[in-house]
Design a protein around this motif. Structure first.
Motif, mmCIF file in Angstrom:
data_model
loop_
_atom_site.group_PDB
_atom_site.id
_atom_site.type_symbol
_atom_site.label_atom_id
_atom_site.label_comp_id
_atom_site.label_asym_id
_atom_site.label_seq_id
_atom_site.Cartn_x
_atom_site.Cartn_y
_atom_site.Cartn_z
ATOM 1 N N VAL A 80 47.083 -35.775 -2.958
ATOM 2 C CA VAL A 80 47.812 -37.010 -2.666
ATOM 3 C C VAL A 80 47.568 -37.458 -1.230
ATOM 4 O O VAL A 80 47.380 -38.647 -0.942
ATOM 5 C CB VAL A 80 49.318 -36.791 -2.932
ATOM 6 C CG1 VAL A 80 50.136 -37.951 -2.387
ATOM 7 C CG2 VAL A 80 49.570 -36.652 -4.415
ATOM 8 N N LEU A 81 47.545 -36.510 -0.310
ATOM 9 C CA LEU A 81 47.370 -36.867 1.100
ATOM 10 C C LEU A 81 45.951 -37.301 1.413
ATOM 11 O O LEU A 81 45.718 -37.997 2.415
ATOM 12 C CB LEU A 81 47.736 -35.674 1.993
ATOM 13 C CG LEU A 81 49.191 -35.191 1.924
ATOM 14 C CD1 LEU A 81 49.383 -33.969 2.791
ATOM 15 C CD2 LEU A 81 50.146 -36.295 2.346
ATOM 16 N N LEU A 96 63.761 -28.179 -1.401
ATOM 17 C CA LEU A 96 63.085 -29.468 -1.274
ATOM 18 C C LEU A 96 61.829 -29.470 -2.138
ATOM 19 O O LEU A 96 61.207 -28.429 -2.360
ATOM 20 C CB LEU A 96 62.713 -29.739 0.184
ATOM 21 C CG LEU A 96 63.876 -29.806 1.185
ATOM 22 C CD1 LEU A 96 63.347 -30.008 2.594
ATOM 23 C CD2 LEU A 96 64.847 -30.926 0.817
ATOM 24 N N SER A 97 61.445 -30.659 -2.602
ATOM 25 C CA SER A 97 60.255 -30.799 -3.449
ATOM 26 C C SER A 97 59.576 -32.117 -3.105
ATOM 27 O O SER A 97 60.241 -33.100 -2.780
ATOM 28 C CB SER A 97 60.635 -30.772 -4.931
ATOM 29 O OG SER A 97 61.535 -31.827 -5.221
ATOM 30 N N PRO A 98 58.221 -32.160 -3.200
ATOM 31 C CA PRO A 98 57.495 -33.395 -2.880
ATOM 32 C C PRO A 98 57.255 -34.243 -4.121
ATOM 33 O O PRO A 98 57.147 -33.745 -5.243
ATOM 34 C CB PRO A 98 56.185 -32.874 -2.292
ATOM 35 C CG PRO A 98 55.953 -31.587 -3.031
ATOM 36 C CD PRO A 98 57.307 -31.013 -3.350
ATOM 37 N N ARG A 99 57.128 -35.551 -3.888
ATOM 38 C CA ARG A 99 56.749 -36.485 -4.940
ATOM 39 C C ARG A 99 56.328 -37.795 -4.277
ATOM 40 O O ARG A 99 56.561 -37.993 -3.078
ATOM 41 C CB ARG A 99 57.883 -36.730 -5.938
ATOM 42 C CG ARG A 99 59.070 -37.481 -5.371
ATOM 43 C CD ARG A 99 60.209 -37.519 -6.367
ATOM 44 N NE ARG A 99 61.320 -38.335 -5.914
ATOM 45 C CZ ARG A 99 61.482 -39.620 -6.244
ATOM 46 N NH1 ARG A 99 60.597 -40.216 -7.019
ATOM 47 N NH2 ARG A 99 62.506 -40.314 -5.795
ATOM 48 N N THR A 100 55.715 -38.665 -5.036
ATOM 49 C CA THR A 100 55.317 -39.971 -4.531
ATOM 50 C C THR A 100 56.239 -41.027 -5.116
ATOM 51 O O THR A 100 56.614 -40.963 -6.302
ATOM 52 C CB THR A 100 53.865 -40.278 -4.898
ATOM 53 O OG1 THR A 100 53.703 -40.161 -6.318
ATOM 54 C CG2 THR A 100 52.923 -39.322 -4.194
ATOM 55 N N ALA A 101 56.595 -42.010 -4.274
ATOM 56 C CA ALA A 101 57.472 -43.093 -4.709
ATOM 57 C C ALA A 101 57.191 -44.306 -3.843
ATOM 58 O O ALA A 101 56.576 -44.220 -2.771
ATOM 59 C CB ALA A 101 58.947 -42.687 -4.604
ATOM 60 N N VAL A 102 57.648 -45.447 -4.316
ATOM 61 C CA VAL A 102 57.464 -46.711 -3.603
ATOM 62 C C VAL A 102 58.612 -46.879 -2.619
ATOM 63 O O VAL A 102 59.790 -46.818 -3.003
ATOM 64 C CB VAL A 102 57.400 -47.891 -4.589
ATOM 65 C CG1 VAL A 102 57.276 -49.202 -3.832
ATOM 66 C CG2 VAL A 102 56.231 -47.711 -5.539
ATOM 67 N N HIS A 103 58.260 -47.087 -1.369
ATOM 68 C CA HIS A 103 59.248 -47.258 -0.307
ATOM 69 C C HIS A 103 59.155 -48.674 0.248
ATOM 70 O O HIS A 103 58.061 -49.169 0.545
ATOM 71 C CB HIS A 103 58.996 -46.237 0.803
ATOM 72 C CG HIS A 103 59.899 -46.422 1.990
ATOM 73 N ND1 HIS A 103 61.267 -46.279 1.914
ATOM 74 C CD2 HIS A 103 59.611 -46.731 3.284
ATOM 75 C CE1 HIS A 103 61.792 -46.488 3.098
ATOM 76 N NE2 HIS A 103 60.806 -46.780 3.951
ATOM 77 N N THR A 157 55.424 -49.883 -0.214
ATOM 78 C CA THR A 157 54.334 -48.967 0.109
ATOM 79 C C THR A 157 54.534 -47.668 -0.664
ATOM 80 O O THR A 157 55.653 -47.154 -0.745
ATOM 81 C CB THR A 157 54.299 -48.667 1.615
ATOM 82 O OG1 THR A 157 54.289 -49.892 2.340
ATOM 83 C CG2 THR A 157 53.064 -47.868 1.985
ATOM 84 N N LEU A 158 53.450 -47.150 -1.228
ATOM 85 C CA LEU A 158 53.501 -45.865 -1.933
ATOM 86 C C LEU A 158 53.375 -44.748 -0.902
ATOM 87 O O LEU A 158 52.334 -44.601 -0.249
ATOM 88 C CB LEU A 158 52.370 -45.779 -2.957
ATOM 89 C CG LEU A 158 52.342 -44.514 -3.814
ATOM 90 C CD1 LEU A 158 53.585 -44.418 -4.678
ATOM 91 C CD2 LEU A 158 51.087 -44.470 -4.682
ATOM 92 N N LEU A 159 54.445 -43.973 -0.731
ATOM 93 C CA LEU A 159 54.501 -42.921 0.281
ATOM 94 C C LEU A 159 54.855 -41.591 -0.369
ATOM 95 O O LEU A 159 55.342 -41.527 -1.506
ATOM 96 C CB LEU A 159 55.539 -43.252 1.353
ATOM 97 C CG LEU A 159 55.318 -44.505 2.198
ATOM 98 C CD1 LEU A 159 56.455 -44.675 3.183
ATOM 99 C CD2 LEU A 159 53.988 -44.435 2.929
#
Length: 471
Positions: free
Chosen positions: A15-16, A40-47, A55-57
């Motif tokens: 993703v990065l 804590l867990s990572p994911r992608t979302a629209v900010h 923006t997709l962060l």
């Protein structure tokens, strides 16, 4: 710290790779945060940014453990990592669950966004700032100021149908206390009045019944009269009305005052005989004369057990605090003395280093001046050399002696003969010179070269340049 699953790390790196500028730094900080906080867990979302751009962060969301008053609470948060991380600070939000609501405070806005000087000054120290340090700082801040509260705490209290609730009525006194008013005597006022005013002499005896009648008790808040004196004694009149005091101390004070008066007036002066009608306690006339001497001292103040217990507890607490402080101070004396000796040694070392640097600076300054003078002289020599004529090689290579010059010329001639013989060989190879001519010229040149070499050897031996050959 817990190990993060490899598939999560692979997904995070993939993703990065596409959007983030500093790939390695972002991956390292996020992976370190996930390994330290397993909640804590990572994911992608629209900010939606502040200017309204979607923006997709990368979002790191979950719960942050906070120790509040000895209990661990899990605060839901969401961290948005921008594309320009670590040059740009992340955005942190508190995301309450349906049973919670945001509690605005010094660092939390009404919509749950977190504000802190660490985030505002991120751009100045982006090299040392990271998400893990930010979460540790937020954990300490949330422990002092919780960012969320339960919705049950905000529920209004139900009111009664008759209006606002009134405090309960004061319970009545017990029957035995309500029937008899408390007797109170302020012994401080009595002692002060006895010490400042002398006793008033009693009036002379009369046969008038109104003078012998008992005096009615005072009205209002004044205390009841003192107990009657023993036969032959007296109590001073005209003392100020005492203020109310506690009931228990009044009883002890009355008995103490009676015992004190009995001791001080045990031997009164003789009085005139009284009539039977005047011997009644209420119709007894005061004595005709007063005993001479200073007024009796005030009765002692009775002890207060509650006050003594409080003072004892306070003294014990102060003694414990003092002993604990003394123990802590004594335990830190060794480290402080070691620090003092280390600081003194460092101070002496710094002074020695400063002196060395001062001497080095002075030496360098002198060398700099010498170098500047030398460079000026070299510039002058080079400038003068440019104005002169360039000498020839023969003028430069001059032997200091005549024999040396002869040796130089003979060596040059011998080398020239060798070069001529070499060129004759090249001419023979190319067919320019015939064989007869080559042999004739080579023979003569070799004979001459041999004579030159013999002369060189002789001159060198004479100048001491060549050692004698040992047979």
């Amino acid at each position: 710290m817990t190990a993060v699953q490899q598939k999560v790390l692979n997904w995070l790196y993939s993703v990065l790779t596409s959007e983030y500028h500093e790939l390695n730094r972002t991956y390292q900080d996020v992976a370190q945060t996930l390994s330290f906080y397993s909640s804590l867990s990572p994911r992608t979302a629209v900010h939606i940014t502040d200017d309204g751009t979607p923006t997709l962060l990368l979002q790191v969301s979950g719960t942050l453990p906070v120790n509040f008053r000895g209990t661990t609470y899990w605060i839901p948060i969401a961290i948005w990592v921008p594309h320009a991380y670590p040059w740009e600070a992340p955005t942190v939000y508190v995301t309450p669950t349906p049973g919670m609501m945001v509690r605005p405070g010094q660092h939390i806005s009404a919509e749950g966004r977190v504000y802190h000087p660490y985030l505002s000054g991120w751009g100045d120290r982006w090299e040392t700032s990271n998400i893990l340090q930010l979460l540790r700082l937020l954990s300490d801040i949330f422990a002092k100021e919780p960012p969320v509260i339960s919705r049950q705490q905000q529920a209004p209290r139900p009111e009664t149908a008759g209006g606002p609730s009134m405090p309960p009525p004061v319970p009545p006194l017990p029957p035995e206390l309500s029937r008899s008013p408390p007797v109170s005597i302020d012994f401080d006022s009595v002692a002060a009045s006895r010490a400042s005013y002398p006793p008033t002499p009693p009036p002379k005896p009369h046969h008038n019944d109104r003078l012998n009648a008992p005096v009615p008790p005072p009205k209002g808040d004044a205390a009841p009269p003192l107990p009657p004196a023993i036969p032959g004694g007296y109590h001073p009149n005209g003392s100020p009305s005492p203020r109310p005091h506690t009931h228990h101390s009044n009883i002890a004070a009355s008995s103490s005052s009676q015992r004190h008066d009995q001791q001080n007036f045990s031997a009164p002066p003789p009085l005139q005989p009284l009539t039977p009608a005047a011997q009644h306690p209420l119709t007894q006339a005061p004595p005709a004369s007063l005993p001479s001497g200073p007024p009796p001292p005030a009765p002692p103040i009775p002890p207060n057990p509650e006050r003594d217990a409080l003072l004892s507890a306070l003294g014990s607490a102060l003694a414990q605090n003092r002993s604990a402080s003394a123990t802590q101070t004594m335990s830190s004396l060794s480290s402080l003395s070691a620090q003092q000796s280390a600081l003194l040694n460092a101070y002496s070392s710094l002074n020695a280093e400063k002196q060395n640097l001062s001497s080095l600076v002075s030496l360098l300054e002198s060398n700099d001046r010498i170098l500047a003078d030398s460079m000026k002289k070299a510039d002058a020599v080079m400038k003068d050399a440019r104005r002169r004529r360039v000498p020839g090689v023969d003028e430069v290579l001059v032997s200091p002696t005549v024999v040396g010059g002869q040796l130089y010329e003979v060596v040059c001639e011998e080398r020239a003969l060798g070069d001529v013989m070499f060129l004759l060989g090249r001419g023979l190879d190319k067919g320019v010179v015939g064989a007869d001519g080559f042999l004739k010229q080579t023979r003569s040149l070799a004979r001459e070269q041999f004579l030159k070499k013999a002369l060189i050897r002789k001159i060198s031996r004479g100048m001491g340049l060549l050692e004698e050959e040992r047979m």
